[in-house]
Design a protein around this motif. Sequence first.
Motif, PDB file in Angstrom:
ATOM      1  N   LEU A   1       0.868  -1.469  -0.178  1.00 13.31           N
ATOM      2  CA  LEU A   1       0.447  -0.601  -0.003  1.00 13.31           C
ATOM      3  C   LEU A   1       0.521   0.979   0.419  1.00 13.31           C
ATOM      4  O   LEU A   1       1.668   1.024   0.696  1.00 13.31           O
ATOM      5  CB  LEU A   1      -0.462   0.280   1.533  1.00 13.31           C
ATOM      6  CG  LEU A   1      -2.164  -1.487   1.106  1.00 13.31           C
ATOM      7  CD1 LEU A   1      -2.549  -1.046   2.390  1.00 13.31           C
ATOM      8  CD2 LEU A   1      -3.297  -1.001   0.338  1.00 13.31           C
ATOM      9  N   ILE A   2       0.284   2.131  -1.091  1.00 10.70           N
ATOM     10  CA  ILE A   2       1.336   3.353  -0.920  1.00 10.70           C
ATOM     11  C   ILE A   2      -0.430   4.489  -0.911  1.00 10.70           C
ATOM     12  O   ILE A   2      -1.415   3.977  -1.120  1.00 10.70           O
ATOM     13  CB  ILE A   2       1.911   3.841  -1.734  1.00 10.70           C
ATOM     14  CG1 ILE A   2       0.903   3.520  -3.012  1.00 10.70           C
ATOM     15  CG2 ILE A   2       2.577   2.746  -2.100  1.00 10.70           C
ATOM     16  CD1 ILE A   2       1.406   4.254  -3.943  1.00 10.70           C
TER      17      ILE A   2
ATOM     18  N   ALA B   1       0.588   8.012 -10.500  1.00 12.86           N
ATOM     19  CA  ALA B   1       1.865   7.122  -9.279  1.00 12.86           C
ATOM     20  C   ALA B   1       2.084   6.205 -10.945  1.00 12.86           C
ATOM     21  O   ALA B   1       3.152   4.854 -10.872  1.00 12.86           O
ATOM     22  CB  ALA B   1       0.941   6.268  -8.307  1.00 12.86           C
ATOM     23  N   ALA B   2       1.563   5.157 -11.776  1.00 18.24           N
ATOM     24  CA  ALA B   2       1.654   4.746 -12.601  1.00 18.24           C
ATOM     25  C   ALA B   2       3.488   4.843 -13.549  1.00 18.24           C
ATOM     26  O   ALA B   2       3.478   3.715 -13.785  1.00 18.24           O
ATOM     27  CB  ALA B   2       0.294   4.211 -14.065  1.00 18.24           C
TER      28      ALA B   2
ATOM     29  N   ASN C   1       1.967  -2.798 -11.415  1.00 16.41           N
ATOM     30  CA  ASN C   1       0.681  -3.574 -11.343  1.00 16.41           C
ATOM     31  C   ASN C   1      -0.125  -2.744  -9.717  1.00 16.41           C
ATOM     32  O   ASN C   1      -0.557  -3.304  -9.128  1.00 16.41           O
ATOM     33  CB  ASN C   1       1.848  -4.868 -10.374  1.00 16.41           C
ATOM     34  CG  ASN C   1       2.315  -5.156 -11.400  1.00 16.41           C
ATOM     35  OD1 ASN C   1       2.404  -5.483 -12.307  1.00 16.41           O
ATOM     36  ND2 ASN C   1       3.562  -5.781 -10.261  1.00 16.41           N
ATOM     37  N   ILE C   2      -0.578  -1.903 -10.001  1.00 17.41           N
ATOM     38  CA  ILE C   2      -1.653  -1.225  -9.664  1.00 17.41           C
ATOM     39  C   ILE C   2      -2.533  -1.930 -10.294  1.00 17.41           C
ATOM     40  O   ILE C   2      -3.501  -1.581 -11.105  1.00 17.41           O
ATOM     41  CB  ILE C   2      -1.778   0.345  -9.688  1.00 17.41           C
ATOM     42  CG1 ILE C   2      -0.370   1.344  -9.041  1.00 17.41           C
ATOM     43  CG2 ILE C   2      -2.921   1.172  -8.945  1.00 17.41           C
ATOM     44  CD1 ILE C   2      -0.095   2.550  -9.854  1.00 17.41           C
ATOM     45  N   ARG C   3      -4.131  -2.045  -8.514  1.00 18.79           N
ATOM     46  CA  ARG C   3      -4.523  -2.837  -8.697  1.00 18.79           C
ATOM     47  C   ARG C   3      -6.095  -2.273  -8.320  1.00 18.79           C
ATOM     48  O   ARG C   3      -7.157  -2.740  -9.037  1.00 18.79           O
ATOM     49  CB  ARG C   3      -4.678  -4.123  -7.655  1.00 18.79           C
ATOM     50  CG  ARG C   3      -3.765  -5.110  -8.458  1.00 18.79           C
ATOM     51  CD  ARG C   3      -3.676  -5.160  -9.979  1.00 18.79           C
ATOM     52  NE  ARG C   3      -2.921  -5.831 -10.377  1.00 18.79           N
ATOM     53  CZ  ARG C   3      -2.037  -5.793 -11.656  1.00 18.79           C
ATOM     54  NH1 ARG C   3      -2.284  -5.411 -12.390  1.00 18.79           N
ATOM     55  NH2 ARG C   3      -1.110  -7.348 -11.855  1.00 18.79           N
ATOM     56  N   TRP C   4      -5.977  -1.217  -7.312  1.00 19.58           N
ATOM     57  CA  TRP C   4      -7.485  -1.390  -6.951  1.00 19.58           C
ATOM     58  C   TRP C   4      -6.964   0.471  -5.839  1.00 19.58           C
ATOM     59  O   TRP C   4      -5.764   0.429  -5.483  1.00 19.58           O
ATOM     60  CB  TRP C   4      -7.783  -1.998  -5.502  1.00 19.58           C
ATOM     61  CG  TRP C   4      -6.580  -3.019  -4.480  1.00 19.58           C
ATOM     62  CD1 TRP C   4      -6.248  -3.692  -4.485  1.00 19.58           C
ATOM     63  CD2 TRP C   4      -6.941  -1.839  -3.181  1.00 19.58           C
ATOM     64  NE1 TRP C   4      -5.017  -3.779  -3.286  1.00 19.58           N
ATOM     65  CE2 TRP C   4      -5.646  -2.570  -2.476  1.00 19.58           C
ATOM     66  CE3 TRP C   4      -7.574  -0.361  -2.181  1.00 19.58           C
ATOM     67  CZ2 TRP C   4      -5.476  -2.086  -1.020  1.00 19.58           C
ATOM     68  CZ3 TRP C   4      -6.855  -0.769  -1.296  1.00 19.58           C
ATOM     69  CH2 TRP C   4      -5.614  -1.302  -0.872  1.00 19.58           C
TER      70      TRP C   4
ATOM     71  N   LEU D   1       2.890  -7.048  -5.574  1.00 15.39           N
ATOM     72  CA  LEU D   1       4.537  -7.432  -5.875  1.00 15.39           C
ATOM     73  C   LEU D   1       4.925  -8.223  -6.356  1.00 15.39           C
ATOM     74  O   LEU D   1       4.004  -9.459  -6.740  1.00 15.39           O
ATOM     75  CB  LEU D   1       4.915  -8.110  -4.209  1.00 15.39           C
ATOM     76  CG  LEU D   1       4.508  -6.550  -3.090  1.00 15.39           C
ATOM     77  CD1 LEU D   1       5.059  -6.769  -1.376  1.00 15.39           C
ATOM     78  CD2 LEU D   1       5.341  -5.768  -3.870  1.00 15.39           C
ATOM     79  N   ASP D   2       6.222  -7.773  -7.067  1.00 12.85           N
ATOM     80  CA  ASP D   2       5.879  -9.098  -8.114  1.00 12.85           C
ATOM     81  C   ASP D   2       6.943 -10.221  -7.672  1.00 12.85           C
ATOM     82  O   ASP D   2       7.211 -10.277  -6.480  1.00 12.85           O
ATOM     83  CB  ASP D   2       7.739  -8.492  -8.637  1.00 12.85           C
ATOM     84  CG  ASP D   2       6.698  -7.413  -9.772  1.00 12.85           C
ATOM     85  OD1 ASP D   2       6.044  -7.434 -10.565  1.00 12.85           O
ATOM     86  OD2 ASP D   2       8.113  -6.689 -10.420  1.00 12.85           O
TER      87      ASP D   2
END
Length: 68
Positions: A8-9, A30-31, A36-39, A67-68
């Motif tokens: 989370l950020i 941010a992207a 991998n931003i999801r929500w 996370l990768d």
Amino acid sequence: MSEHVYKLIELTGSSTVGIEDACQKAIAKAADSVRNIRWFQVTDTRGHVEDGRIAHWQVTMKVGFTLD
């Protein structure tokens, strides 16, 4: 559904147009550096008033990415 671990950020976006635009701008920026931003979850909404009118909106949100 696969299992994920999220990081989370917290972001704050600003816009003279409205709340949704403030969110879109924050996520788009941010992207540029976060994969991998999801929500997202809006945690605070506020604004600035000038001459009796809303001059701009600020929206703070938690953003989750896998996370990768």
